[in-house]
Structures are given as C-alpha cells and as structure tokens.
Design an enzyme around this catalytic site. Structure first.
Site, short mmCIF file in Angstrom:
data_model
loop_
_atom_site.label_atom_id
_atom_site.label_comp_id
_atom_site.label_asym_id
_atom_site.label_seq_id
_atom_site.Cartn_x
_atom_site.Cartn_y
_atom_site.Cartn_z
N ASP A 230 45.49 27.26 55.21
CA ASP A 230 45.67 26.85 53.82
C ASP A 230 46.65 27.75 53.06
O ASP A 230 46.97 27.48 51.92
CB ASP A 230 44.33 26.86 53.08
CG ASP A 230 43.79 28.27 52.88
OD1 ASP A 230 43.71 29.04 53.86
OD2 ASP A 230 43.47 28.63 51.72
N ASP B 84 42.25 28.99 60.54
CA ASP B 84 41.84 29.94 59.53
C ASP B 84 40.46 29.53 59.04
O ASP B 84 40.02 28.40 59.25
CB ASP B 84 42.86 29.93 58.37
CG ASP B 84 42.54 30.97 57.32
OD1 ASP B 84 42.31 32.13 57.68
OD2 ASP B 84 42.49 30.60 56.13
N ASP C 113 38.42 30.88 55.65
CA ASP C 113 38.19 30.70 54.22
C ASP C 113 39.26 29.78 53.62
O ASP C 113 40.45 30.05 53.73
CB ASP C 113 38.22 32.06 53.51
CG ASP C 113 37.50 32.02 52.16
OD1 ASP C 113 37.00 30.95 51.78
OD2 ASP C 113 37.45 33.06 51.49
#
Length: 336
Positions: free
Chosen positions: A223, A19, A21
């Site tokens: 995250d 991922d 961001d």
C-alpha cells in the site's frame, strides 16, 4: 506503465510478497475482503509470504496475529527486516561476533538465530551496532550506548529507516527516528558514518524474502509507494498496489517512476482478477470506457465505466506526459 494480465494474478505469479499493515490488516482488524481473498489465492496455488519492516515482533508472533484474524499463517510464512539485517551482519562478521542490539524481541531473536552474541553496552567492545524498532518503551540510554559504540568505530546497521509508524492514537516515531538520533550524535566524527539498512525498499530485504520463499515469479503487494513499490523496482519484480492503506488514487497518479506499480486494485481481491492496461491513441490513453489526456496543461478524463479503469487511464496519461499539475478534479470524477 501499468501492465495487462489476461489471467488472475494468483495464476500468473507463484508467490505474493505481502505487506501487512494497510494491506492485510489495519490495527487490530483485518482489512475488508482480505481474508477470503488470501484464502482464494492460496487455494489457487499461490504461496503467500508476509513481509514486514517491523523488526519488533518475531515471525511466530506475527503469524499468531494473522491466525487470530482468520489468515492461515505459520512463522515460516513471515519475513521481517530483523531477519534481513541479521543475515547482513552475519555475512560481514565472524560467528559469535559481539553485536550491540537496540531493538525489540524480534531483532534479538533474529540475531541469536544467526549465531551472533548480543551485548548491551559500548564498553563490551561490540563489532557492530544494530537498531530496530523496539516499541514506545525504548530508553534514551539505549540510544546513547549505540552512539558511543558507533563513535568508537563499530559497524552500524538498521533494520529499516521508516520515520513513522501508524498507531491507534495517530502517527508515532518509527525506527528511522531513532536512527536519526544516533546520526546526530555521531556528526562530530570526521567521516560521519551511515548505517547499512536492510529493510524495504532496499535490496537486502528483497533478497531475504526470495531466499526464504524460493519464489521464481514473485509479486509484491503493498500500500506504500516509497517502501513496497520502490522495493519491487529495486528487486526487479512486478507489484500490485492496493488502495486500503497509505496511498490514495491521487497519490498514485502523481507517483514518480520508481513508485509506479505494474497493477492497481481496490484491495486484495485484485489477486483474483485479470488486469487491463491502458491503450494509447495519439496522446490520449483509453481503458475500459474511459479516456484520459493532458490538454492545455491540464489532466482531463472523459467517459464512463468501472472507476479503476478510469484511474488506470489517468495514470497512463499523467505518467507519459511527465505531468506535475493538479489531479484532484480528475480523480474526484471517478468517485475516489
């Protein structure tokens, strides 16, 4: 349960599905330690693929952003939800099919690469409508055209349904919010339709990533529990959660089964490290110098040592007991 890995993750897995961001960057800046950690993983032979639900930017634009931060990346290293939804539409409709696109450049380019014909109005008789995040300048009239077309029977697709996105000024509405507008506007239909969604955590995104990377033993790195980790579960692959973005230590301890990663680390340096798994002794779980248990309806932690070993022990104890009580005190004892 959390798993053990006796060698660095970048040696145990052939491809990292990362991922962006909250993992590689936050806003316009690289996450601390991310760039050297990615360099080390690449040098060890791990392929790096950058997987994003953001359909607004093209892979070329995303690769350019990464390169500006010091991350060596090409457009071929980037996989977007726009590409996943474009493949989904192309598989279900003939070449040249008319598609009403409500989204940004990334989505329009992906649809064009699949040989689909883009139209701007419901009066152009599209066979499909697709929504993808197009930035804050999205016009209300575009959502109206989408609702008109869906109301007339066009198939409905969405790149992703993330309700919010982070911005420099706070949390902003995401593509899922725009999808909700069309859903509300089509409730009058007898069998109100639902869009086919391609992005994380759903299988089309994972499939697109595997097709593009050729990964044989992939590791999802993210995250967010509800997109990255849940998407890994949906794809049947292992995941590493890093605590540099949305999820904090307390959120991990509280995670539902479909949101539990195989590994957890402070940041992307976790790719270069082996990982210990908690060991069960009676009802307690030990990891490193820590032991955790649920006693009298409370989650308790004893010991000392590396904080992430303590976090692993807490997760194991809470998950095994299906614990839903307070976790903040136990997590705070580790300094999180």
């Amino acid at each position: 349960m959390l798993r053990s890995c006796g060698q660095p993750l970048h040696a145990a897995y052939d491809t990292a599905l990362l991922d962006l961001d909250g993992v590689v960057y936050r806003g316009g800046e690289a996450v601390p330690h991310a760039v050297p950690a990615l360099d080390a993983a690449r040098a060890a032979g791990m392929r790096l693929a950058y997987v994003t639900n953001n359909a607004a930017r093209t892979p070329r634009t995303v690769a350019g952003h990464l390169t500006s931060l010091g991350v060596a990346a090409t457009p071929e290293d980037v996989v977007t939800s726009a590409q996943a939804v474009a493949r989904l539409i192309a598989e279900q409709h003939p070449p040249g099919a008319r598609v009403l696109c409500v989204g940004g450049e990334g989505l329009r380019v992906a649809l064009g690469e699949r040989g689909l014909t883009l139209v701007d109005s419901a009066d152009d008789n599209p066979v499909a409508v697709v929504q993808g995040y197009g930035g804050p300048e999205l016009a209300w009239a575009r959502l109206a055209e989408a609702a008109f077309a869906v109301g007339r029977g066009a198939a409905w697709y969405a790149s992703n349904t993330d309700l919010t996105i982070p911005s420099g000024r706070g949390i902003a509405p995401g593509n899922g919010a725009a999808v909700e507008v069309v859903r509300i506007a089509t409730r009058w239909m007898r069998d109100a339709p639902e869009p086919q969604v391609a992005g994380k955590p759903l299988p089309p995104m994972h499939r697109e990533t595997i097709l593009r990377t050729g990964a044989r033993r992939p590791l999802v790195v993210g995250d967010r529990l509800d997109t990255d980790i849940e998407g890994a579960h949906a794809g049947g692959v292992d995941a590493l959660l890093v605590l540099t973005g949305v999820t904090d230590a307390a959120g991990l301890v509280r995670a539902r089964p479909e949101h539990r990663p195989a590994y957890v680390a402070a940041d992307l340096r976790g790719l270069a490290a082996p990982h210990a798994a908690p060991v069960r002794t009676g009802t307690a779980f030990a990891c490193g110098g820590w032991a955790a248990d649920v006693v009298g309806g409370a989650l308790v932690l004893d010991g000392e040592g590396e904080p992430f070993d303590g976090l692993r022990a807490l997760c194991a104890a809470a998950w095994a007991a299906d614990y839903h009580g307070p976790v903040d005190k136990a997590v705070a004892a580790l300094g999180f």
